[in-house]
Motif scaffolding. Structure first.
Motif, PDB file in Angstrom:
ATOM      1  N   ASP B  82      16.753  17.662  43.814  1.00  0.00           N
ATOM      2  CA  ASP B  82      15.577  18.104  43.064  1.00  0.00           C
ATOM      3  C   ASP B  82      15.759  19.572  42.727  1.00  0.00           C
ATOM      4  N   LEU B  83      15.878  19.867  41.436  1.00  0.00           N
ATOM      5  CA  LEU B  83      16.128  21.239  40.994  1.00  0.00           C
ATOM      6  C   LEU B  83      14.957  22.162  41.311  1.00  0.00           C
ATOM      7  N   ALA B  84      13.787  21.594  41.583  1.00  0.00           N
ATOM      8  CA  ALA B  84      12.609  22.444  41.773  1.00  0.00           C
ATOM      9  C   ALA B  84      12.201  22.559  43.243  1.00  0.00           C
ATOM     10  N   SER B 110      21.486  16.903  38.515  1.00  0.00           N
ATOM     11  CA  SER B 110      20.412  16.537  39.429  1.00  0.00           C
ATOM     12  C   SER B 110      20.005  15.083  39.258  1.00  0.00           C
TER      13      SER B 110
END
Lengths: 345, 345
Positions: B82-84, B110
């Motif tokens: 998860d990039l966030a 991702s």
């Protein structure tokens, strides 16, 4: 013919079609096609509705046919800046989501804020035949990308502009945001305001400093040399800068922090002080509202930056022969307490 | 011959050599070679010294020669989750730094927590001829990678184990960490403790739940069905779960949050309550110490996870014919106030 006729066509199994998306979003087929192919002429609201319908239905464009038809790889590259800066999380994720909605695979790499690595990475992604490239630039000279752009690699810069080449860029109103944040402190009675920012070679740092200076000048306030500090966002550097401008014969009564990395360190320094010092930070960050006082920020919309940049990329890939554009998104002042503290004497 | 003789060789310009690195780090040339080539037999302390010398001198292995010699691309792929999620920031950056120290380019993508996307992305990276792959798995079946691994793609899993194949994995002691965190609440007098975790299909979620149950059982405490909630980390879902276990005839007096996304939402829910409720969260997060009360956490070392996994990958690439290994890194309880609140009546 009912709109969902093709969904029952055995050749397609239960896969949703563009017509299903159109019906779900309450728009015409041509509008869905425009969104999917990144063509212009769709309002942001309509695009949002279409993207939500695409997501809800799990619609996927048939990419293999498309690649064969257009000689493309349906892969987009993203040159990240810092994998550990939470500001980029929502930006990166928005790029990924829009790319995904267009049926493209996203490949990232991080420059870690090093211009040489940015160049190496961008060229490596081009060598791996990405159709397009979104770059959060670390460097100030992007002429190395000219041959790639001429060869057809669509390229959009985000967060900071390209250097030395004319290319699409999507960024926040860094100047105006900083100006508004500092004017807010001045309106609260502050006269001695410090500015702590990122490296002066970084566009956003100098634009925000320019906004700070403009706000001070507009209020007729002189800026002492000791009130401005640009450099690395390393916590030790930032903490030393903050402590230095909070000491001495003319200590600042408020600090404007140039980005979220700086703000977080300044919050720590101020928490250890006995007197209250006002703070406004550029960039919102998680939990800013739960600190005591809550941290007043000039918020960017990082997801919108990523979304608009990627939309632009797919417009280019769809063959829209538009001149390079510069899109500036507004910022938003969010008062939460720290920026509303009056000056201590 | 002085150790820096070759740096003055015009053929090499001023580029630092392995000998320069050895001198700077105060180790032998063979040790530098081991680190650069990812071979075993170097202590973590020595490796750190060598990596620092590499960074300080700006040493770069001559990759083009190496690729020609070994038929490799000097590219490593990382399948992100998860990039966030800020937890992965330091992990991703550590992978990047170790890859860089080995002269390899890192390409990420991702999965956004979707097993299909993980598979699509991992295979796309293999098709782009990465030498090795580090995977933060979203799915539970990795047999699709078997042909790639047989074809020579070194593969290491991190944060969660592979499913259906025997491969290297580096993860945290999720069971032990959760057990320790819940035991800490029990030692503080809590008897009704809730657990809010991620999806039950995620290994870390079930391991941490297992730790929670083991701690409760060890203290002879029964667990009411309403005290356990697994599912999405979406803030609305988590907030509803927290409010539900804080209400009713047997409200919990403490919550154990299964990861940093859950913790942040629970902090918000508890901040709005009038009575104090204890909280221990799995994963440390930025500013946890500045909240009031500070948030007690069971901290993983995400940078170490990334570093150890990437070291393992380069050991494999160097041809170390080792059997697949499982490395479990310890967690650390950090008391900050929220986990030390006594039960309210």
């Amino acid at each position: 013919m009912p709109h969902n006729r093709r969904t029952s066509d055995p050749r397609y199994g239960n896969r949703p079609t563009m017509k299903d998306v159109a019906a779900q979003a309450g728009v015409g087929l041509k509008t869905v096609s425009r969104v999917v192919n990144g063509e212009p002429g769709v309002t942001p609201e309509t695009e949002k509705r279409v993207l939500e319908a695409i997501e809800a239905l799990g619609f996927r464009r048939n990419d293999s046919a498309r690649v064969l038809r257009k000689g493309r790889t349906a892969t987009v590259g993203l040159v990240l800046e810092d994998l550990a800066d939470p500001f980029y999380g929502p930006l990166n994720r928005a790029v990924e989501e829009v790319a995904r909605a267009h049926g493209a695979l996203l490949i990232n790499g991080s420059s870690a804020e090093d211009p040489d690595r940015e160049r190496e990475l961008a060229l490596a992604l081009c060598a791996r035949r990405v159709d397009g490239l979104i770059v959060i630039p670390a460097g100030n000279d992007h002429r190395y990308l000219e041959p790639e752009i001429r060869a057809g690699v669509a390229t959009v810069f985000v967060d900071r502009p390209a250097g030395g080449i004319d290319a699409d860029v999507v960024l926040s109103d860094n100047f105006g945001g900083a100006l508004g944040g500092v004017a807010h402190l001045i309106a609260g009675g502050h006269r001695r305001i410090g500015f702590i920012g990122d490296h002066p070679r970084i566009h956003t740092a100098t634009e925000r400093l320019r906004g700070y200076r403009a706000a001070m000048a507009a209020a007729g306030l002189a800026v002492a040399g000791s009130w401005v500090s640009l450099g690395s966002t390393d916590p030790d550097r930032v903490a030393a800068a903050a402590r230095s401008m909070l000491a001495g014969p003319e200590p600042v009564t408020a600090v404007f922090a140039g980005n979220n990395r700086v703000t977080v360190t300044v919050v720590r320094v101020l928490a250890a002080l006995e007197r209250p010092v006002a703070l406004v930070g550029f960039d919102d960050f998680e939990l800013a509202d739960l600190l005591r006082p809550g941290v007043t920020v000039v918020a960017q919309d990082p997801a919108a930056l990523g979304r608009v940049a990627t939309d632009r990329l797919f417009q280019r890939l769809a063959g829209a022969g538009l001149p390079p554009s510069r899109t500036e998104l507004p910022t938003r002042l969010i008062p939460r307490g720290s920026g509303e503290l009056p000056p201590a004497n």
